[in-house]
Scaffold this motif. Structure first.
Motif, PDB file in Angstrom:
ATOM      1  N   ARG A  32     -22.816 -83.952  72.595  1.00  0.00           N
ATOM      2  CA  ARG A  32     -22.878 -85.091  73.504  1.00  0.00           C
ATOM      3  C   ARG A  32     -23.723 -86.260  72.999  1.00  0.00           C
ATOM      4  N   ALA A  33     -24.699 -85.998  72.124  1.00  0.00           N
ATOM      5  CA  ALA A  33     -25.637 -87.052  71.717  1.00  0.00           C
ATOM      6  C   ALA A  33     -24.920 -88.174  70.975  1.00  0.00           C
ATOM      7  N   THR A  34     -25.278 -89.397  71.288  1.00  0.00           N
ATOM      8  CA  THR A  34     -24.771 -90.575  70.586  1.00  0.00           C
ATOM      9  C   THR A  34     -25.956 -91.462  70.215  1.00  0.00           C
ATOM     10  N   ALA A  35     -25.676 -92.470  69.374  1.00  0.00           N
ATOM     11  CA  ALA A  35     -26.741 -93.397  69.010  1.00  0.00           C
ATOM     12  C   ALA A  35     -27.280 -94.124  70.226  1.00  0.00           C
ATOM     13  N   ALA A  36     -26.408 -94.394  71.198  1.00  0.00           N
ATOM     14  CA  ALA A  36     -26.838 -95.103  72.402  1.00  0.00           C
ATOM     15  C   ALA A  36     -27.621 -94.199  73.344  1.00  0.00           C
ATOM     16  N   ALA A  37     -27.348 -92.886  73.295  1.00  0.00           N
ATOM     17  CA  ALA A  37     -28.019 -91.945  74.188  1.00  0.00           C
ATOM     18  C   ALA A  37     -28.358 -90.661  73.437  1.00  0.00           C
ATOM     19  N   PRO A  38     -29.357 -90.724  72.539  1.00  0.00           N
ATOM     20  CA  PRO A  38     -29.687 -89.535  71.749  1.00  0.00           C
ATOM     21  C   PRO A  38     -30.588 -88.543  72.471  1.00  0.00           C
ATOM     22  N   GLY A  39     -31.191 -88.960  73.583  1.00  0.00           N
ATOM     23  CA  GLY A  39     -32.159 -88.105  74.241  1.00  0.00           C
ATOM     24  C   GLY A  39     -33.354 -87.860  73.338  1.00  0.00           C
ATOM     25  N   ASP A  40     -33.796 -86.600  73.232  1.00  0.00           N
ATOM     26  CA  ASP A  40     -34.939 -86.254  72.380  1.00  0.00           C
ATOM     27  C   ASP A  40     -34.499 -85.836  70.986  1.00  0.00           C
TER      28      ASP A  40
END
Length: 765
Positions: free
Chosen positions: A132-140
């Motif tokens: 799910r991680a993307t550059a816009a929403a990498p989380g931690d």
């Protein structure tokens, strides 16, 4: 923009760093950990064998076969061995977080003796950032690493970095972005679908992890990964809801046996074997439906929902009344049975509201009681209930009485009911009042020993209305009770063990008895028409008729389903026009739809041409967006009619040589299948097959029709006589669209007649 940049832009999002430098160092870094995982897997297998055997010795098992280590845990060890032998490896990913923690992602969850998590199952919530991680929403997440392996050896490492500054010193030189996905998309096809567990994309992951309850429709154009996402969803659900699904299983319904053979390695490669794969024509055990389809007009009638009423009426019509009094001669005594007595017995049986064969017991008992009283009255005897019971048994054994009962209320199998119905204009006319005369005429036939796929939903409908023929075997009933008690005992023991891997209590109970091992949930479910599955997946679902949907819905009484398809690819005459038409009658307002929009299979050069065909089907439809190009434009090769076969053989040979270890498809009009396969088989000998057996896709090239090609993909595709495909059926445009969207690399149109206008953009030769 080159291919890798194109993929990165579309799938990863902007802002992810990429590099190619210290690749060998990263491989060496990961190898020890991968080796450790396999050592743990081997130890786990050994402990599983020892712990189960030891437990049964302690509990006093007596059958020597129980202690045969290989046989005792065959099915469970097989699962672990399969996971350990998957060519692309047990582990495929690593996550690095800002707090310095590192997690490895793989096909199974593994812990060490101190319960430290060595490997996270890809289906676990902790694995979601990998997909799910993307550059816009990498989380931690700091870095996502793809680890490419062959068995136990690390081959390559591909990194995506979300925060370059947060990486440890020296960890910034192995960045290759979407290389893992690119490799999977461009790899040669092998005749088997591969899992995508290491390269699942965000829109696919959303579908895979969707809640179990309700009906999920996965709508997507060619190459969007509908099928493989649905199969990974099955693996995810079996992991997340194992308590519920391990005892009920999962059913996957596909369009044909070749397709099922094509996908049959995906779930085992993910460690799941408790799944039944079936075609619509195989859903009624004991019925072998022929592959040849019905004429469209016949299939439409058989698939019409009115046929449910026809079947029900046909059953009621077999619950007959005599035209007048019936004389029976029993041991020299004449008994007279009036129609009124039969009518009373029939009414009593129908009021029981049970299936025909179950209600027959009521009818038989009522009539035998009437005849017993009649006999006693003729003899002048006074009888009590015990006497009546004895007389009923005697009368039931008399041939004239048995023949009468079978005539008035016969015990029927679904095959006998439909065979009689389709062979008799009288029976059909009595039952099919909802049909027109031309429709009735389409159902009549002389050959009643052959069943088609369109007949199977009708046989299933008949089985529901008829019920099982009564089995009075009390010993069999007691045996079933003992077996159920043994299974519960095994389940309780396994709960005490708290094993790291699931073990089938049915298998353990069978081993304890020393019985046969073919008792898995999948095997029992596959042989039981009335089995209620925990979840049902229907692929190429747009092809199912309304009657087929009634049959499929019976397998999912909880209405937990994944429906996969593309309305634009509906080729069956009785198939779906919209998902609402299909589902609203069964789950009104209780279904949801996800749409896949990215085409991972078909190159943009081919999809541009296919878009012209799609516009012919419906100008409002939008094709999925291809994420890569190959530089290979579709080619159109015109040949003289008399030169078609030799020229086609040359073209097939050239494509076989071009794709090397890949696969080539020759898609032909149905009317030309025998002719062209025979000719090509003679010219190309062992390199070409026909889709008439499950392993046909193992050959370098395969000759098949559009219907047989549904759901499949090939490195190169030759579409023969596109104009004939277009004209061959009422849905010719759909057939042509399916045909031209099968290739992953090359498309060649071979024609003797002029090309249809929508294919004019192909390069001409």
């Amino acid at each position: 923009m080159n291919t890798e940049a194109n993929l990165s832009n579309r799938l990863s999002g902007d802002g992810v760093s990429h590099d190619h430098v210290r690749h060998d160092d990263a491989v060496a870094e990961e190898q020890p950990y991968i080796s450790r995982l396999y050592e743990r897997l081997d130890l786990l297998k050994a402990r599983l064998v020892d712990r189960l055997a030891s437990l049964y010795r302690e509990r006093g098992g007596t059958h020597q076969a129980v202690w045969d280590r290989e046989a005792f845990v065959a099915r469970d060890v097989e699962r672990l061995e399969r996971l350990g032998s998957v060519d692309r490896g047990l582990c495929f990913g690593r996550l690095d977080f800002r707090d310095g923690q590192t997690s490895y992602i793989g096909r199974i969850g593994l812990t060490d003796d101190d319960y430290e998590q060595l490997l996270i199952d890809w289906r676990a919530p902790a694995a979601e950032p990998f997909y799910r991680a993307t550059a816009a929403a990498p989380g931690d997440l700091v870095r996502r690493r793809h680890i490419q392996t062959k068995l136990r050896t690390v081959l390559a490492v591909d990194d995506e970095v979300f925060d370059l500054d947060a990486l440890p010193a020296g960890g910034q030189g192995t960045l290759r972005g979407e290389a893992a996905l690119l490799a999977s998309l461009t790899a040669h096809r092998t005749g088997r679908m591969s899992d995508i567990v290491a390269t699942i994309q965000a829109e696919q992951d959303r579908i895979i992890r969707s809640p179990l309850a309700g009906v999920l429709v996965v709508q997507g154009g060619p190459g969007t990964g509908k099928t493989v996402a649905a199969l990974h969803r099955a693996a995810y659900l079996l992991y997340t809801h194992r308590d519920r699904l391990s005892s009920n299983g999962v059913l996957v319904v596909g369009p044909n046996r070749t397709f099922l053979h094509y996908i049959d390695q995906v779930l085992p490669s993910l460690g799941e074997t408790g799944v039944v794969l079936s075609t619509v024509g195989e859903l009624v055990p004991g019925v072998e439906a022929v592959d040849d389809g019905e004429p469209d007009a016949v299939a439409v009638v058989k698939g019409d929902p009115r046929m449910a009423g026809v079947v029900a009426a046909a059953v009621r019509d077999r619950q007959r009344l005599p035209d007048g009094p019936v004389e029976l001669k029993i041991d020299g005594l004449e008994l007279r049975l009036e129609p009124a007595a039969v009518r009373a017995a029939r009414t009593r049986a129908r009021r029981a509201r049970r299936p025909h064969n179950v209600a027959r017991k009521v009818f038989v008992r009522e009539l035998l009681t009437h005849l017993a009283r009649e006999q006693a009255s003729r003899l002048g005897d006074s009888v009590d209930e015990e006497d009546l019971a004895e007389i009923r048994v005697d009368l039931a054994g008399e041939p004239p009485v048995a023949a009468l009962l079978d005539d008035l209320w016969p015990a029927l199998t679904p095959q006998r009911l439909l065979a009689d119905l389709f062979a008799s204009p009288r029976l059909l006319d009595a039952a099919a009042g909802a049909l027109t005369e031309p429709e009735k005429a389409l159902l009549l036939r002389d050959d009643t020993d052959v069943w088609t796929a369109a007949d199977v939903p009708l046989l299933d409908e008949a089985a529901e209305v008829l019920g099982e023929i009564d089995d009075p075997d009390e010993a069999a009933r007691l045996a079933r009770q003992r077996e159920q008690a043994e299974v519960q005992y095994a389940r309780d023991l396994l709960d005490e063990l708290e094993l790291d891997v699931p073990v089938d209590p049915e298998l353990v109970a069978a081993r304890y008895r020393g019985g046969e091992t073919r008792r898995s949930v999948a095997e029992r479910a596959g042989n039981d028409r009335t089995w209620s599955f925990g979840h049902v997946i229907v692929d190429e679902a747009q092809e199912l008729s309304p009657m087929a949907w009634r049959m499929v819905m019976r397998r999912a009484p909880g209405r937990s389903m994944t429906v996969v398809g593309d309305i634009a690819q509906t080729g069956a005459a009785a198939g779906a026009r919209s998902w609402a038409d299909v589902l609203e009658p069964h789950v009104p307002d209780r279904w949801r739809q996800e749409t896949l929009t990215v085409n991972y299979r078909t190159p943009s050069e081919v999809m541009d041409l296919a878009a012209e065909v799609l516009a012919l089907i419906d100008p409002r439809l939008k094709p999925p967006t291809s994420v890569r190009s190959t530089g290979e434009r579709p080619r159109a090769v015109w040949v003289e009619a008399e030169e078609l076969l030799p020229r086609l053989a040359q073209l097939v040979r050239a494509q076989i040589d071009a794709v090397g270890s890949g696969r080539v498809a020759v898609i032909v009009p149905h009317a030309r299948l025998d002719e062209l396969h025979s000719g090509l088989a003679g010219a190309l000998r062992d390199t070409i097959s026909r889709v008439s057996s499950a392993d046909a896709l193992d050959a370098p090239a395969t000759v098949l029709t559009v219907g047989q090609a549904k759901g499949l993909e090939f490195d190169a595709v030759l579409v023969v006589e596109p104009a004939e495909l277009l004209a061959e059926s009422a849905r010719g445009a759909t057939d042509l669209y399916v045909a031209v969207t099968r290739p992953t690399q090359r498309l060649v149109l071979v024609h003797t007649a002029p090309l249809p206008d929508m294919l004019a953009a192909a390069d001409r030769e």
